[in-house]
Design a protein around this motif. Structure first.
Motif, mmCIF file in Angstrom:
data_model
loop_
_atom_site.group_PDB
_atom_site.id
_atom_site.type_symbol
_atom_site.label_atom_id
_atom_site.label_comp_id
_atom_site.label_asym_id
_atom_site.label_seq_id
_atom_site.Cartn_x
_atom_site.Cartn_y
_atom_site.Cartn_z
ATOM 1 N N MET A 73 0.827 -1.202 0.000
ATOM 2 C CA MET A 73 0.000 0.000 0.000
ATOM 3 C C MET A 73 0.866 1.257 0.000
ATOM 4 S SD MET A 73 -2.940 -1.026 2.766
ATOM 5 C CE MET A 73 -3.631 0.628 2.677
ATOM 6 N N VAL A 74 0.322 2.341 -0.600
ATOM 7 C CA VAL A 74 1.047 3.606 -0.658
ATOM 8 C C VAL A 74 1.407 4.096 0.734
ATOM 9 C CG1 VAL A 74 0.775 6.056 -1.200
ATOM 10 C CG2 VAL A 74 0.130 4.335 -2.882
ATOM 11 N N THR A 75 0.450 4.010 1.671
ATOM 12 C CA THR A 75 0.712 4.517 3.017
ATOM 13 C C THR A 75 1.859 3.779 3.691
ATOM 14 O OG1 THR A 75 -1.024 3.062 3.885
ATOM 15 C CG2 THR A 75 -1.639 5.333 3.394
ATOM 16 N N ASP A 76 2.025 2.493 3.399
ATOM 17 C CA ASP A 76 3.126 1.744 3.994
ATOM 18 C C ASP A 76 4.471 2.331 3.596
ATOM 19 O OD1 ASP A 76 1.332 0.022 5.168
ATOM 20 O OD2 ASP A 76 1.467 -1.485 3.578
ATOM 21 N N TRP A 77 4.620 2.690 2.319
ATOM 22 C CA TRP A 77 5.896 3.228 1.845
ATOM 23 C C TRP A 77 6.119 4.642 2.355
ATOM 24 C CZ3 TRP A 77 9.123 -0.229 0.621
ATOM 25 C CH2 TRP A 77 8.715 -1.417 0.017
ATOM 26 N N LEU A 117 9.241 -1.880 -3.578
ATOM 27 C CA LEU A 117 9.084 -0.435 -3.754
ATOM 28 C C LEU A 117 9.108 -0.082 -5.239
ATOM 29 C CD1 LEU A 117 8.826 2.455 -2.836
ATOM 30 C CD2 LEU A 117 11.266 2.475 -2.283
ATOM 31 N N ARG A 118 9.971 -0.714 -6.002
ATOM 32 C CA ARG A 118 9.998 -0.453 -7.444
ATOM 33 C C ARG A 118 8.649 -0.805 -8.075
ATOM 34 N NH1 ARG A 118 14.845 -3.408 -7.243
ATOM 35 N NH2 ARG A 118 14.105 -4.893 -8.827
ATOM 36 N N ALA A 119 8.074 -1.938 -7.661
ATOM 37 C CA ALA A 119 6.770 -2.339 -8.191
ATOM 38 C C ALA A 119 5.686 -1.339 -7.801
ATOM 39 C CB ALA A 119 6.411 -3.736 -7.684
ATOM 40 N N ALA A 120 5.741 -0.843 -6.542
ATOM 41 C CA ALA A 120 4.741 0.125 -6.081
ATOM 42 C C ALA A 120 4.859 1.435 -6.852
ATOM 43 C CB ALA A 120 4.903 0.363 -4.573
ATOM 44 N N LEU A 121 6.078 1.857 -7.157
ATOM 45 C CA LEU A 121 6.280 3.096 -7.905
ATOM 46 C C LEU A 121 5.762 2.970 -9.336
ATOM 47 C CD1 LEU A 121 9.872 3.939 -6.621
ATOM 48 C CD2 LEU A 121 7.826 5.302 -6.199
ATOM 49 N N ARG A 122 5.907 1.792 -9.920
ATOM 50 C CA ARG A 122 5.372 1.580 -11.277
ATOM 51 C C ARG A 122 3.844 1.527 -11.258
ATOM 52 N NH1 ARG A 122 9.336 -2.790 -11.205
ATOM 53 N NH2 ARG A 122 11.307 -2.048 -12.078
ATOM 54 N N ARG A 123 3.304 0.923 -10.211
ATOM 55 C CA ARG A 123 1.856 0.724 -10.113
ATOM 56 C C ARG A 123 1.130 2.028 -9.791
ATOM 57 N NH1 ARG A 123 2.383 -3.195 -6.951
ATOM 58 N NH2 ARG A 123 2.080 -2.084 -4.985
ATOM 59 N N GLU A 124 1.749 2.863 -8.968
ATOM 60 C CA GLU A 124 1.116 4.100 -8.509
ATOM 61 C C GLU A 124 2.049 5.274 -8.820
ATOM 62 O OE1 GLU A 124 -1.034 6.718 -7.765
ATOM 63 O OE2 GLU A 124 -2.055 4.900 -7.067
ATOM 64 N N PRO A 125 1.915 5.893 -9.987
ATOM 65 C CA PRO A 125 2.846 6.947 -10.415
ATOM 66 C C PRO A 125 2.986 8.109 -9.426
ATOM 67 C CG PRO A 125 1.477 6.251 -12.247
ATOM 68 C CD PRO A 125 0.919 5.585 -11.025
ATOM 69 N N SER A 126 1.927 8.416 -8.680
ATOM 70 C CA SER A 126 1.993 9.555 -7.765
ATOM 71 C C SER A 126 2.876 9.280 -6.555
ATOM 72 C CB SER A 126 0.593 9.936 -7.286
ATOM 73 O OG SER A 126 0.060 8.945 -6.416
ATOM 74 N N LEU A 127 3.201 8.004 -6.302
ATOM 75 C CA LEU A 127 3.966 7.652 -5.104
ATOM 76 C C LEU A 127 5.356 8.280 -5.124
ATOM 77 C CD1 LEU A 127 4.282 6.116 -2.454
ATOM 78 C CD2 LEU A 127 4.906 4.074 -3.780
ATOM 79 N N LEU A 128 5.997 8.311 -6.286
ATOM 80 C CA LEU A 128 7.343 8.875 -6.351
ATOM 81 C C LEU A 128 7.341 10.336 -5.896
ATOM 82 C CD1 LEU A 128 10.081 8.229 -8.924
ATOM 83 C CD2 LEU A 128 9.532 10.598 -8.347
ATOM 84 N N GLY A 129 6.366 11.097 -6.385
ATOM 85 C CA GLY A 129 6.278 12.491 -5.989
ATOM 86 C C GLY A 129 5.971 12.668 -4.517
ATOM 87 N N ARG A 130 5.151 11.806 -3.972
ATOM 88 C CA ARG A 130 4.782 11.925 -2.552
ATOM 89 C C ARG A 130 5.954 11.561 -1.642
ATOM 90 N NH1 ARG A 130 -0.963 9.167 -1.535
ATOM 91 N NH2 ARG A 130 -0.750 10.300 0.448
ATOM 92 N N ILE A 131 6.721 10.535 -2.018
ATOM 93 C CA ILE A 131 7.909 10.194 -1.237
ATOM 94 C C ILE A 131 8.935 11.328 -1.316
ATOM 95 C CG2 ILE A 131 9.916 8.666 -1.123
ATOM 96 C CD1 ILE A 131 8.131 6.344 -1.894
ATOM 97 N N THR A 132 9.113 11.853 -2.521
ATOM 98 C CA THR A 132 10.049 12.966 -2.701
ATOM 99 C C THR A 132 9.652 14.149 -1.838
ATOM 100 O OG1 THR A 132 10.535 12.304 -4.979
ATOM 101 C CG2 THR A 132 10.991 14.588 -4.385
#
Length: 302
Positions: free
Chosen positions: A1-5, A112-127
């Protein structure tokens, strides 16, 4: 899940004592995200990226010299990074020689790589979370550029607070107006007070002790600075010394008349403001900036 990362990112374990800055892991993770954005299959061989990481630490890390070998090894323990060597999975340790000799290479963990591919917005939110947690806003855009990431729009006010419960406080959105009023809409270093009509332009409220390192949104932790001097203050070129006088780092080099007038000539100048009856910068906040942000020793002044 996004929240986990996001929770895992917010909980990166760092060496910390007395408010000391240790942004080694966040810088490595930002660098890895930038490389992932360009090539999501790439491994980062330590010997190939060591100089890049050294440069990031020198530019955005604490004043004392540190090695990128430390986060390259220890980030594995946070569950977002993996290392393999010519011998197989696992880091050989924190030694630079060992990392080089064994061909150590790291990258984001597969999940994490799979989550970033699956949910494009995750990279920006982590950043965004890494930037908000570890660096002042004046450095966000240039840090993104340095690691090859797209500049990130500001998150919702509660985003960082939601995933950083240890902060124990919410941002006070009134700080900018309170600080600018306290300094009568003048840069505390140079006196600049530009406006378009009634609207101030190029003036900002700077935290002395960064919010990311427990700096409160209080007037005695703030300075009204023009955009140039805010950036130089957060980069450690400028500081505030005894008697609330401007310090200029000896490491700063500028030969043009503009550099001399806007920077080196400030050495020893008393701050402009705050107005009478308002507390100046609190000594603990000033001391934090001098030890954790200001670079080198101050230039002498007459």
């Amino acid at each position: 899940m996004v929240t986990d990362w996001l929770e895992r990112t917010a909980a990166l374990r760092q060496w910390a004592r007395g408010g000391a800055r240790a942004p080694h892991k966040p810088l490595l993770l930002l660098y890895a995200l930038g490389r992932f954005q360009r090539d999501d299959q790439e491994e980062l061989r330590y010997s190939a990226v060591e100089e890049d990481l050294k440069g990031l630490l020198a530019e955005y890390g604490p004043p004392h010299r540190t090695t990128p070998a430390y986060p390259f090894h220890h980030l594995v323990g946070d569950g977002v990074w993996e290392v393999r060597t010519d011998r197989g999975p696992g880091s050989p340790g924190t030694g630079v020689r060992e990392l080089r000799a064994t061909g150590a290479a790291g990258r984001l963990v597969p999940e994490l790589r799979a989550a970033l591919r699956r949910e494009p917005s995750l990279l920006g939110r982590i950043t965004r979370l890494l930037l908000d947690q570890h660096f002042p806003p004046s450095l966000h855009a240039e840090l993104c550029e340095a690691v090859g990431l797209e500049p990130q729009p500001e998150s919702e006010p509660t985003e960082t607070e939601r995933y950083s419960p240890a902060r124990g406080q919410r941002r006070d959105r009134r700080m900018r107006e309170l600080v600018l009023t306290a300094y009568e809409y003048q840069c505390a270093f140079c006196g600049y007070d530009g406006r378009i009509g009634a609207v101030p332009v190029g003036l900002e409220a700077a935290h002395v002790r960064w919010w990311a390192y427990d700096g409160p949104d209080d007037v005695d932790n703030g300075l009204c600075l023009c955009s140039l001097h805010h950036k130089l203050f957060d980069k450690g070129v400028l500081g505030v010394g005894e008697g609330h006088r401007v310090l200029v780092s000896q490491r700063f080099v500028g030969h043009s008349p503009a550099a001399r007038a806007q920077v080196t000539a400030l050495a020893g100048r008393p701050l402009t403001g705050p107005q009478p009856g308002i507390r100046p910068i609190a000594a603990p906040h000033r001391a934090w900036h001098l030890t954790q942000v200001f670079h080198g020793t101050p230039r002498p002044h007459g």
